[in-house]
Design a protein around this motif. Structure first.
Motif, short mmCIF file in Angstrom:
data_model
loop_
_atom_site.label_atom_id
_atom_site.label_comp_id
_atom_site.label_asym_id
_atom_site.label_seq_id
_atom_site.Cartn_x
_atom_site.Cartn_y
_atom_site.Cartn_z
N SER A 174 0.86 -1.18 0.00
CA SER A 174 0.00 0.00 0.00
C SER A 174 0.90 1.24 0.00
CB SER A 174 -0.93 0.00 1.21
OG SER A 174 -0.22 0.19 2.42
N GLN A 175 0.40 2.30 -0.64
CA GLN A 175 1.15 3.55 -0.72
C GLN A 175 0.23 4.69 -0.32
OE1 GLN A 175 3.43 4.21 -4.31
NE2 GLN A 175 3.29 2.04 -4.81
N ASN A 176 0.58 5.37 0.75
CA ASN A 176 -0.17 6.51 1.24
C ASN A 176 0.78 7.69 1.25
OD1 ASN A 176 -2.74 5.08 2.31
ND2 ASN A 176 -1.02 3.85 3.03
N THR A 177 0.41 8.78 0.58
CA THR A 177 1.33 9.88 0.35
C THR A 177 0.72 11.22 0.79
OG1 THR A 177 2.17 8.71 -1.58
CG2 THR A 177 2.72 11.02 -1.41
N TYR A 178 1.55 12.09 1.36
CA TYR A 178 1.16 13.47 1.57
C TYR A 178 2.40 14.34 1.61
CZ TYR A 178 2.45 13.79 6.55
OH TYR A 178 3.14 13.84 7.73
N VAL A 179 2.19 15.64 1.48
CA VAL A 179 3.28 16.62 1.49
C VAL A 179 3.11 17.50 2.72
CG1 VAL A 179 4.31 18.58 0.27
CG2 VAL A 179 3.46 16.60 -1.02
N THR A 180 4.22 17.77 3.41
CA THR A 180 4.17 18.57 4.63
C THR A 180 5.48 19.31 4.83
OG1 THR A 180 3.57 18.50 6.98
CG2 THR A 180 4.99 16.73 6.16
#
Length: 104
Positions: free
Chosen positions: A2-8
């Motif tokens: 699984s791939q869960n991505t966000y930018v912070t």
């Protein structure tokens, strides 16, 4: 996997965090990609990845927090769900934690 991505934001500047469940290896993985890296001498932007593997989600969250990175609650829940289900081939984008006008 699984791939869960966000930018912070973090102590490294803007970063892309990708985390999820690696079913074949039976571990939680996390990679952090700095986005504010300056171009090198030939104009190419190098990509530096920091990659980690964890036995559990609290360990990953603690490690990210050391770099000033907070994991969104909905992303944590998605990873927990992936672990329980043994999910693979799931891709989710949780966006960014600031207005899109501030992204370059």
């Amino acid at each position: 996997m699984s791939q869960n991505t966000y930018v912070t934001a973090s102590v490294l500047g803007r970063v892309r965090v990708r985390a999820g469940w690696d079913a074949p290896l039976q571990e939680i993985y996390c990679s952090v990609e700095p986005l504010d890296v300056q171009a090198d001498f030939d104009g190419q932007t190098p990509r530096c990845f920091l990659e980690f593997a964890y036995a559990d989600i609290p360990s990953m969250i603690a490690s990210l927090a050391e770099g000033g990175i907070m994991l969104p609650a909905d992303m944590r829940q998605a990873i927990e769900s992936d672990v329980r289900a043994g999910a693979g081939n799931v891709i989710r984008d949780f966006g960014a934690d600031w207005p899109s006008s501030q992204l370059h």
